[in-house]
Scaffold this motif. Structure first.
Motif, mmCIF file in Angstrom:
data_model
loop_
_atom_site.group_PDB
_atom_site.id
_atom_site.type_symbol
_atom_site.label_atom_id
_atom_site.label_comp_id
_atom_site.label_asym_id
_atom_site.label_seq_id
_atom_site.Cartn_x
_atom_site.Cartn_y
_atom_site.Cartn_z
ATOM 1 N N ARG A 172 -19.264 15.494 14.330
ATOM 2 C CA ARG A 172 -18.500 16.580 13.699
ATOM 3 C C ARG A 172 -18.496 16.449 12.180
ATOM 4 N NH1 ARG A 172 -13.357 16.644 17.865
ATOM 5 N NH2 ARG A 172 -14.077 18.342 19.226
ATOM 6 N N GLU A 194 -20.062 19.912 11.066
ATOM 7 C CA GLU A 194 -18.972 20.868 10.961
ATOM 8 C C GLU A 194 -18.499 20.983 9.517
ATOM 9 O OE1 GLU A 194 -18.082 22.673 13.435
ATOM 10 O OE2 GLU A 194 -18.368 21.560 15.302
ATOM 11 N N SER A 195 -18.269 22.205 9.053
ATOM 12 C CA SER A 195 -17.729 22.381 7.705
ATOM 13 C C SER A 195 -16.278 21.923 7.642
ATOM 14 C CB SER A 195 -17.828 23.851 7.272
ATOM 15 O OG SER A 195 -17.137 24.689 8.187
ATOM 16 N N GLN A 196 -15.555 22.044 8.769
ATOM 17 C CA GLN A 196 -14.184 21.560 8.874
ATOM 18 C C GLN A 196 -14.071 20.730 10.159
ATOM 19 O OE1 GLN A 196 -10.996 24.451 8.002
ATOM 20 N NE2 GLN A 196 -12.604 25.905 7.459
ATOM 21 N N SER A 233 -11.221 21.210 12.488
ATOM 22 C CA SER A 233 -11.168 22.511 13.165
ATOM 23 C C SER A 233 -12.601 22.947 13.458
ATOM 24 C CB SER A 233 -10.461 23.543 12.273
ATOM 25 O OG SER A 233 -10.378 24.801 12.930
ATOM 26 N N GLN A 247 -16.266 24.250 14.579
ATOM 27 C CA GLN A 247 -16.857 25.528 14.986
ATOM 28 C C GLN A 247 -17.746 25.350 16.217
ATOM 29 O OE1 GLN A 247 -19.442 27.129 11.958
ATOM 30 N NE2 GLN A 247 -20.341 28.674 13.311
ATOM 31 N N PHE A 248 -18.415 24.212 16.314
ATOM 32 C CA PHE A 248 -19.406 24.009 17.377
ATOM 33 C C PHE A 248 -18.912 23.098 18.501
ATOM 34 C CE2 PHE A 248 -21.961 24.691 13.439
ATOM 35 C CZ PHE A 248 -22.508 25.920 13.786
ATOM 36 N N LYS A 267 -16.225 21.665 20.502
ATOM 37 C CA LYS A 267 -14.827 21.921 20.820
ATOM 38 C C LYS A 267 -14.285 20.879 21.789
ATOM 39 C CE LYS A 267 -14.776 26.143 18.855
ATOM 40 N NZ LYS A 267 -13.863 26.575 17.795
ATOM 41 N N GLU A 316 -19.923 25.402 21.455
ATOM 42 C CA GLU A 316 -19.850 26.850 21.279
ATOM 43 C C GLU A 316 -20.585 27.212 20.002
ATOM 44 O OE1 GLU A 316 -15.866 28.261 21.251
ATOM 45 O OE2 GLU A 316 -15.515 27.812 23.375
ATOM 46 N N GLY A 317 -21.498 28.149 20.119
ATOM 47 C CA GLY A 317 -22.250 28.600 18.950
ATOM 48 C C GLY A 317 -22.836 29.960 19.216
ATOM 49 N N LYS A 318 -22.916 30.791 18.186
ATOM 50 C CA LYS A 318 -23.455 32.135 18.308
ATOM 51 C C LYS A 318 -24.972 32.049 18.192
ATOM 52 C CE LYS A 318 -23.115 36.814 16.412
ATOM 53 N NZ LYS A 318 -22.510 37.666 15.353
#
Length: 244
Positions: free
Chosen positions: A216, A220-222, A225, A227-228, A230, A240-242
């Motif tokens: 992470r 992860e930028s944060q 918290s 984004q990817f 979880k 999770e990723g778009k």
């Protein structure tokens, strides 16, 4: 036939003798260091394919040796700890160790851990050496994975975040690639131990927890918290990723 060299660094002769005997029986070339300073010198001169480090040694500690090696190369590292305290294990893993064993340990388990780590590392080295061939042949077995802000290139074991390449260890890449191949699937810590570390046991999952934290921090930028990656409370983790 190419030989594989393993460095064992421990100030207890009984430990190094047992490690040497069992590892040489498996065909490995074993180098022995009796303190941290000697371990780093041997590492610099011989560049072994795997390092086994006792945490508490005279001279430089296992932590210091691990940090120095990690600044130069992503060689597999197994930490040995006598006390078995969680803080020791977390510190070793946070500094970049791939695995750990608590003393007293089974020599057969050590050999298994060494074999598993080297198998994955050899796969990594093979991928690196075959990058150009893979590009020419069009490897359909390892397609690139692209998500919003994150790209994974399995053939070269490369990861890019927002267009910038990030440096992952062998285990960090294996962990991330498992997740991205199964987006949305929840993995328990014991499942991750089995799939990524090839360890079939219930119990201490500190290795997974620390590697998730390290991963992470890199993608992860944060990290607090994510984004990817979880957390699914009480169960484990999922990706999770778009997709793009």
């Amino acid at each position: 036939m190419t030989t594989t060299t393993v460095l064992v660094a421990d100030d207890e002769k009984d430990i190094t003798d047992v490690c040497r005997r069992y590892l040489e029986r498996e065909g490995y070339v074993v180098l022995i260091a009796n303190d941290g300073n000697e371990a780093l010198e041997i590492w610099e001169l011989n560049r072994p394919e795997l390092v086994i480090l006792d945490l508490m040694m005279p001279g430089k500690t296992g932590w210091e040796v691990c940090t120095a090696i990690r600044h130069q190369e992503d060689v597999p590292i197994i930490m040995l700890t006598a006390r078995g305290e969680e803080s020791d294990r977390i510190m070793g893993l946070t500094l970049g160790a791939d695995d750990y064993l608590t003393k007293p340990f089974s020599p057969r388990e050590l050999v298994l851990r060494v074999r598993n780590l080297l198998r994955r590392t050899n796969g990594h080295n093979l991928a690196e050496s075959n990058k150009r061939n893979v590009a020419e042949q069009g490897d359909q077995q390892t397609p690139d994975k692209h998500f919003e802000g994150l790209s994974i290139f399995p053939s070269g074991r490369r990861v890019m975040i927002q267009g910038l390449e990030v440096d992952l260890t062998v285990k960090e890449f294996d962990l991330l690639y498992l997740f991205v191949r199964h987006p949305g699937q929840v993995f328990s810590r014991n499942q991750l131990l089995s799939r990524v570390w090839d360890m079939e046991f219930e119990g201490d999952t500190t290795t997974v927890t620390v590697h998730i934290r390290r991963l992470r921090e890199k993608i992860e930028s944060q990290p607090s918290s994510p984004q990817f990656l979880k957390t699914v409370w009480g169960i484990g983790y999922k990706f999770e990723g778009k997709p793009l």
